[in-house]
Design an enzyme around this catalytic site. Structure first.
Site, short mmCIF file in Angstrom:
data_model
loop_
_atom_site.label_atom_id
_atom_site.label_comp_id
_atom_site.label_asym_id
_atom_site.label_seq_id
_atom_site.Cartn_x
_atom_site.Cartn_y
_atom_site.Cartn_z
N ASP A 77 1.00 -0.91 -0.01
CA ASP A 77 -0.25 -0.14 -0.14
C ASP A 77 1.11 1.38 -0.11
O ASP A 77 2.39 1.26 0.37
CB ASP A 77 -1.05 0.27 1.28
CG ASP A 77 -0.13 0.37 2.56
OD1 ASP A 77 1.05 -0.62 2.72
OD2 ASP A 77 -0.81 0.54 3.75
N GLU A 143 0.80 -1.26 5.69
CA GLU A 143 1.42 -0.42 7.08
C GLU A 143 1.51 1.28 7.09
O GLU A 143 1.29 1.24 8.32
CB GLU A 143 2.71 -0.46 6.28
CG GLU A 143 4.56 -0.12 7.17
CD GLU A 143 4.19 0.71 6.83
OE1 GLU A 143 4.94 1.52 7.46
OE2 GLU A 143 3.96 2.03 5.98
C1 LIG Z 1 1.37 3.66 13.98
S1 LIG Z 1 1.00 3.27 12.46
C2 LIG Z 1 1.61 4.48 11.35
C3 LIG Z 1 2.45 3.32 10.83
C4 LIG Z 1 3.04 4.83 9.47
N1 LIG Z 1 4.66 4.94 8.77
C5 LIG Z 1 4.99 5.24 7.95
O1 LIG Z 1 4.56 6.53 7.90
C6 LIG Z 1 3.99 6.24 10.98
O2 LIG Z 1 3.07 6.56 11.47
O3 LIG Z 1 4.69 6.14 11.11
ZN LIG Z 2 6.88 2.81 3.96
ZN LIG Z 3 5.21 5.53 4.37
#
Ligand SMILES: CSCC[C@H](NC=O)C(=O)O
Ligand SMILES: [Zn+2]
Ligand SMILES: [Zn+2]
Length: 422
Positions: A77, A143
């Site tokens: 995604d 993710e």
């Molecule tokens: C806490 S779940 C969210 C995951 C997200 N990952 C990438 O950007 C992030 O905000 O870091």
């Molecule tokens: Zn990523």
């Molecule tokens: Zn990301």
């Protein structure tokens, strides 16, 4: 060469599948990946821990299947984009003929990595290489929305247990200079909402303990803390991943009126939300105390709630980090493999945001975050996200070297060799 133009077309084909949250086209992505696996004669399996959210698991069986396996993880995604603010549509994967830059949502985060794993395996197979250890590739959903229906369920599954994974690679970040960035840990996300209450009153009256005043005192205190943490980064004494970051995500207060908000009424409630990221090296209890005593004290009519609060400790009560000492041979192997492929590696860092790697590190598995993009501006989640085609091709060579080293690593032989030296 025509070889590399085919490689680039395959990358663009994957980028052109619109897997943007909140409605990713997972089915099309899974079909594409399974067809790639078939071309490469890799075993493939589509797991649906949650219906409609396929996880594609590929397997390249090793000659010694009892040895712990290698897992190469990537998410399918991508985050949404504001199409009209891009110079090229984000799912066109436009290749700029003069610069070689490929513009697409996911070009850095992280369809590049998923396809680079596959291209590296294609090259290794063509060279006749046969892995000793089994190599798995997981293409996981969700993710970008926390991984709960993807990597989290996968890491908890029987399928995963049977895979006997010994080490895992997941995403990193681009680097504007010539040194690749590499990550051994990440900060834990704490999403905090603080709420203030107070007596309502006339907009012309000065009085203590209004909801707005109570909330503003907290915001001032949070801002001072934020500035102090940021100063440590600005002065160069700490890296980005080593401080606690706090950013306000929303503010909500006021009494709505048909033309906006009532201006002469002080509201009785006000709230604010913060995205906080806590490094595994920080003391979470002192931050908890700060929140309860300074940011949302009940003495000021305040309450707080966490929308998300990930522990900085693993199942065994230890800070979640992958060791980079002699207890972890995979680190030295990675360093050597990148060097061998003429890549330069920066100092290992703590990832500032979150990745799916946390679900595997939480189980005590070594996990390394690495997206081979040097000489590249950091554009993940930004407008005009791009990756240069030559950087992409170089990255494939890094994975050829890493996968070759990892899949051939025979701990037994190494242990015997080091005993013989003594
Ligand atoms: C806490 S779940 C969210 C995951 C997200 N990952 C990438 O950007 C992030 O905000 O870091
Ligand atoms: Zn990523
Ligand atoms: Zn990301």
């Amino acid at each position: 060469s025509s070889d590399s133009s085919i490689i680039i077309s395959r990358f663009r084909e994957y980028l052109q599948i619109n897997t943007a949250q909140p409605n990713p086209n997972y089915r099309e992505a899974a079909e594409f990946l399974v067809s790639q696996a078939n071309f490469l004669s890799l075993d493939s399996q589509v797991l649906e821990f949650v219906p409609g959210k396929p996880l594609v698991l590929l397997k390249w069986p090793g000659k010694s299947p009892s040895l712990p396996s290698i897992l190469l993880n990537s998410h399918t995604d991508v985050v949404p984009s504001e199409h009209h603010k891009w110079s090229h549509p984000p799912f066109e994967a436009h290749l700029d003929s003069s610069t070689g830059n490929i513009f697409a949502r996911g070009s850095q985060d992280m369809k590049c990595v998923g396809m680079q794993y596959l291209e590296a395996i294609r090259k290794l197979k063509a060279s006749g290489f046969q892995p000793l250890r089994t190599v798995y590739l997981s293409f996981v959903p969700d993710e970008e929305v926390g991984g709960h229906d993807g990597a989290e369920k996968f890491a908890d599954s029987e399928v995963f247990k049977k895979m006997n994974v010994g080490v895992l690679l997941d995403e990193g970040l681009a680097s504007p200079d010539e040194f690749y960035r590499v990550f051994y840990a990440e900060r834990a996300p704490w999403w905090l909402v603080i709420k203030a209450t107070g007596a309502p009153g006339h907009g012309a009256k000065l009085y203590d303990n209004s909801a707005m005043e109570n909330l503003l005192k907290s915001i001032e205190s949070i801002r001072r803390f934020r500035a102090a943490q940021f100063d440590l980064v600005k002065s160069g004494s700490r890296a980005e991943g080593q401080v606690i970051s706090v950013n306000m995500a929303f503010l909500k207060a006021g009494t709505p009126s048909p033309t906006g908000f009532v201006m002469n009424l002080q509201p009785s409630e006000a709230q604010a939300g913060f995205d906080i990221r806590v490094p595994p090296t920080a003391d979470p209890s002192s931050l908890e105390r700060r929140i309860a005593e300074e940011w949302a004290p009940s003495s000021r009519n305040m309450t707080f709630e966490f929308k998300q609060k990930t522990s900085v400790y693993d199942k065994f009560g230890k800070p979640i980090l992958t060791a980079l000492d002699s207890s972890n041979p995979w680190w030295a192997l990675l360093e050597a493999a990148i060097k061998k492929a003429n890549g330069k590696l920066g100092k290992p860092e703590i990832f500032p945001a979150s990745t799916d790697a946390r679900y595997f590190r939480d189980r005590g598995l070594p996990a390394i975050g690495f997206s081979p993009m040097a000489n590249t501006p950091i554009l993940l989640h930004d407008h005009n996200e791009f990756l240069n085609k030559d950087e992409y091709l170089k990255g494939i060579d890094m994975y050829v070297s890493i996968i070759e080293a990892y899949a051939s690593f025979d701990e037994q032989t190494r242990d015997e060799a080091s005993r013989a030296e003594l």
